[in-house]
Design an enzyme around this catalytic site. Structure first.
Site, PDB file in Angstrom:
ATOM      1  N   LEU A  11      -7.292 -13.927  13.249  1.00 49.21           N
ATOM      2  CA  LEU A  11      -8.519 -13.807  12.446  1.00 49.21           C
ATOM      3  C   LEU A  11      -8.262 -12.851  11.293  1.00 49.21           C
ATOM      4  O   LEU A  11      -7.575 -11.836  11.452  1.00 49.21           O
ATOM      5  CB  LEU A  11      -9.664 -13.284  13.311  1.00 49.21           C
ATOM      6  N   VAL A  64       0.882  -1.174   0.000  1.00 48.72           N
ATOM      7  CA  VAL A  64       0.000   0.000   0.000  1.00 48.72           C
ATOM      8  C   VAL A  64       0.919   1.223   0.000  1.00 48.72           C
ATOM      9  O   VAL A  64       1.675   1.415   0.956  1.00 48.72           O
ATOM     10  CB  VAL A  64      -0.887   0.012   1.269  1.00 48.72           C
ATOM     11  N   LEU A 122     -19.114 -16.539  16.892  1.00 48.45           N
ATOM     12  CA  LEU A 122     -17.694 -16.749  17.150  1.00 48.45           C
ATOM     13  C   LEU A 122     -17.607 -18.154  17.751  1.00 48.45           C
ATOM     14  O   LEU A 122     -17.454 -18.345  18.959  1.00 48.45           O
ATOM     15  CB  LEU A 122     -17.162 -15.721  18.163  1.00 48.45           C
ATOM     16  N   VAL A 179      -3.039  -2.845   5.024  1.00 53.31           N
ATOM     17  CA  VAL A 179      -1.628  -3.230   5.049  1.00 53.31           C
ATOM     18  C   VAL A 179      -1.440  -4.570   5.768  1.00 53.31           C
ATOM     19  O   VAL A 179      -0.551  -5.346   5.423  1.00 53.31           O
ATOM     20  CB  VAL A 179      -0.737  -2.140   5.678  1.00 53.31           C
ATOM     21  N   ILE A 229     -15.090 -19.594  20.299  1.00 55.63           N
ATOM     22  CA  ILE A 229     -15.115 -18.899  21.598  1.00 55.63           C
ATOM     23  C   ILE A 229     -16.431 -19.231  22.313  1.00 55.63           C
ATOM     24  O   ILE A 229     -16.457 -19.399  23.534  1.00 55.63           O
ATOM     25  CB  ILE A 229     -14.919 -17.389  21.408  1.00 55.63           C
TER      26      ILE A 229
END
Ligand SMILES: Cc1ncc(C[n+]2csc(CCOP(=O)(O)OP(=O)(O)O)c2C)c(N)n1
Ligand SMILES: [Mg+2]
Length: 591
Positions: free
Chosen positions: A421, A25, A476, A51, A479
């Site tokens: 993630l 970038v 999730l 990025v 979790i």
């Protein structure tokens, strides 16, 4: 002597070190470097949308092929901080990537200039080298050292931070006579190999634990050769998955708390000797060390001296590149075989195979909403041995490791230790850049997908086609499952009524609309029998449009996946397979 700007020297060195691709970038502070890439013309640039995405693309690119080094480029300040997760993930998994950042001019580093942050200090604990190059004449040396370090010993990332004025300063440099530094890799000796084989010979039920160091050493062939020569079964780690094909008679399953097979753990528990090669005794592989070590002798081979004894003291340690160790082990073992001094391991190997044949989990469920196990069964039908899977974290990744099949090194591309993630989509793009003809199949849950789904636009823009299986439980999930221990279901729901898409019945984000908005293709599936046709249709769309294609599978919201706290207490939540019909794509079918 040719005189040139430091950035022109840097780009010339990239070329001499074999780099032809960069993910990045741009920003004002790195524009000189971009001007050098433009002038050079030999470096393909993939424009990321975040990025962090560029850093994971670089990781995917490195992980896809032996010898690759992914490069990510960004400006000063937030670009470097965005790359930190990629540097962590790369370092944790022994993956070399080169991060190049712009920086404020040298004289202004101390003045709290706009976007001047001490990125070298921030990145230092994650990298083999992280430095702000303050002297223009040191730029070639910094790049030369970076490549030497990334390739030597335990591979890992480097960050080079280039102040604006240093980038533009002119130096004398001759690209034509530039030479990469030799790579340092320790090599096991014959005496060490003989000692390891002596210990193995004294055991009755030996195993080889094959780690990601074997992938890094490009030595999967040597691993299989040694295993066959000795007749010793192999338990790959998650990072070593594919070093021995899943359907090889000596591949006896993965061990561990989550990404493991029932038969892999049972075999580990039955073993009395473990030869670990290029592995690091990850806690999700070992579980509690008392159970893992009990009654077993361990030999540990690792390229990095400080890894020997880090997790527990082995009975014998060898500092060596995995490939070099395998080669000398084969040499000594072959001599012993010739002299009739190798034990027959076939009865033990047969016991391991019997466990592999009988200890299967069930995958065949017809429920609507779809149970996740069924997705992997359909993926096994749809995708052949050439498939390169990319995944990161979550119940989806854990179940994938339990149910999918992998047949070669670098065909299971996973951020093993860091599990960040959002990693999957950009890593898959990096794999596509490295191997444009490959069948690349990414797999995520809905949350991993939402973390960095904007990067799909990169796939649409640069025609990087991969097939993405998105298993949506609107949770999730991992979790949620781990919150069982706290008796709660708190802050883990992704569900809401989407005012634009009532047909989603509370599953929240309309991924199909987002994906299409980003220029990619999407299919959504609600019923198990529709999964395989959707995967087949997706392959057609990939070939036709050359953009990422996502197959979203709407799952049952709550499905617990087998896991535990010790390798001898993995909890099964579903019925086990009782016949072949319960696990029709299992690698070693039940009788
Ligand atoms: C950056 C980051 N934050 C938090 C986590 C912890 N974490 C691991 S898995 C997970 C949920 C994953 O959900 P999803 O991607 O939908 O997969 P599922 O478990 O539902 O299959 C979370 C929050 C993480 N790995 N990385
Ligand atoms: Mg989920």
């Amino acid at each position: 002597m040719p005189r040139m700007r430091c950035v022109d020297a840097a780009v010339a060195i990239l070329e001499r070190e074999g780099v032809d691709t960069a993910f990045g970038v741009p920003g004002a502070a790195i524009n000189p470097f971009y001007s050098a890439m433009r002038a050079h013309g030999g470096i393909r640039h993939i424009l990321a949308r975040h990025v962090e995405g560029a850093s994971h693309m670089a990781e995917g690119y490195t992980r896809a092929a032996a010898g690759n080094i992914g490069v990510c480029v960004g400006t000063s300040g937030p670009a470097g901080t965005d790359m930190i997760t990629g540097l962590y993930s790369a370092g944790a998994d022994s993956i070399p990537i080169l991060a190049i950042t712009g920086q404020a001019p040298v004289a202004r580093l101390h003045k709290e200039d706009f976007q001047a942050v001490d990125i070298a200090s921030i990145a230092a604990p994650l990298c083999k080298l992280a430095t702000t190059v303050l002297e223009p004449a040191q730029v070639p040396g910094a790049f030369q050292l970076a490549f030497h370090l990334m390739r030597s010993g335990r591979p890992g990332p480097v960050l080079l931070d280039l102040p604006f004025d240093v980038q533009l300063a002119e130096i004398d440099f001759d690209p034509d006579t530039y030479e990469p530094m030799p790579v340092d890799k320790p090599r096991a000796t014959r005496a060490q190999a003989a000692k390891a084989l002596d210990l193995l010979e004294r055991s009755e039920r030996p195993l080889i634990v094959a780690g990601g160091g074997i992938v890094n050493a490009d030595a999967a062939g040597l691993l299989v050769e040694l295993a066959e020569l000795l007749g010793v079964p192999v338990v790959p780690t998650l990072m070593g998955w594919g070093t021995i094909p899943d359907d090889h008679p000596l591949m006896v399953g993965m061990a561990g708390l989550q990404t493991s097979h029932r038969y892999g753990n049972a075999t580990m528990l039955a073993a009395d000797f473990v030869l670990g090669i290029g592995n690091r005794w990850a806690n999700r592989h070992t579980g509690g060390l008392d159970v893992y070590r009990s009654g077993r002798t361990f030999v540990h081979v690792d390229i990095e001296p400080t890894q020997i004894g880090r997790v527990f003291p082995p009975d014998y340690g060898i500092v060596s590149d995995a490939g070099a160790a395998l080669a000398v082990l084969i040499e000594v073992a072959r001599e012993r075989q010739g002299a009739g001094r190798l034990s027959d391991r076939s009865a033990w190997a047969q016991q391991c195979r019997d466990r592999k044949r009988t200890m299967q989990r069930r995958t065949h469920f017809d429920d609507v909403p779809i149970k996740p196990q069924r997705v992997y069964e359909e993926m096994n039908k749809a995708f052949g041995p050439e498939t390169r899977y990319v995944s990161t974290i979550g119940l989806s990744q854990i179940a994938a490791a339990q149910f999918l099949h992998v047949y070669g090194p670098r065909h299971w591309i996973n951020a093993g230790q860091a599990g960040p993630l959002g990693w999957t989509v950009p890593a898959a793009l990096g794999v596509c850049v490295a191997d444009p003809e490959a069948t690349v199949v990414a797999l995520t849950g809905d949350y991993d997908f939402q973390f960095m789904m904007e990067e799909l636009a990169v796939g649409a823009q640069f025609n990087l086609p991969f097939l993405h299986v998105l298993v949506n439980n609107s949770y999730l999930g991992l979790i949620r499952q781990s919150q069982r221990g706290f008796d709660m279901d708190y802050c883990v729901q992704l569900s809401f009524d989407n005012v634009n898409s009532p047909e989603l019945n509370g599953y929240g984000v309309d991924h199909v609309k987002v994906i299409e908005g980003l220029g990619c293709k999407a299919l959504r599936v609600f019923e198990p029998d529709a999964i395989l046709p959707a995967l087949q249709q997706a392959r057609k769309l990939l070939a036709e449009h050359r953009v990422p294609v996502v197959v979203e599978v709407i799952l049952e919201r709550v499905t617990d996946i087998a896991m535990g706290t010790e390798i001898d207490n993995v909890v099964e939540f579903e019925e086990l397979a009782r016949s072949a019909a319960d696990a029709p794509t299992a690698i070693a079918l039940l009788d």
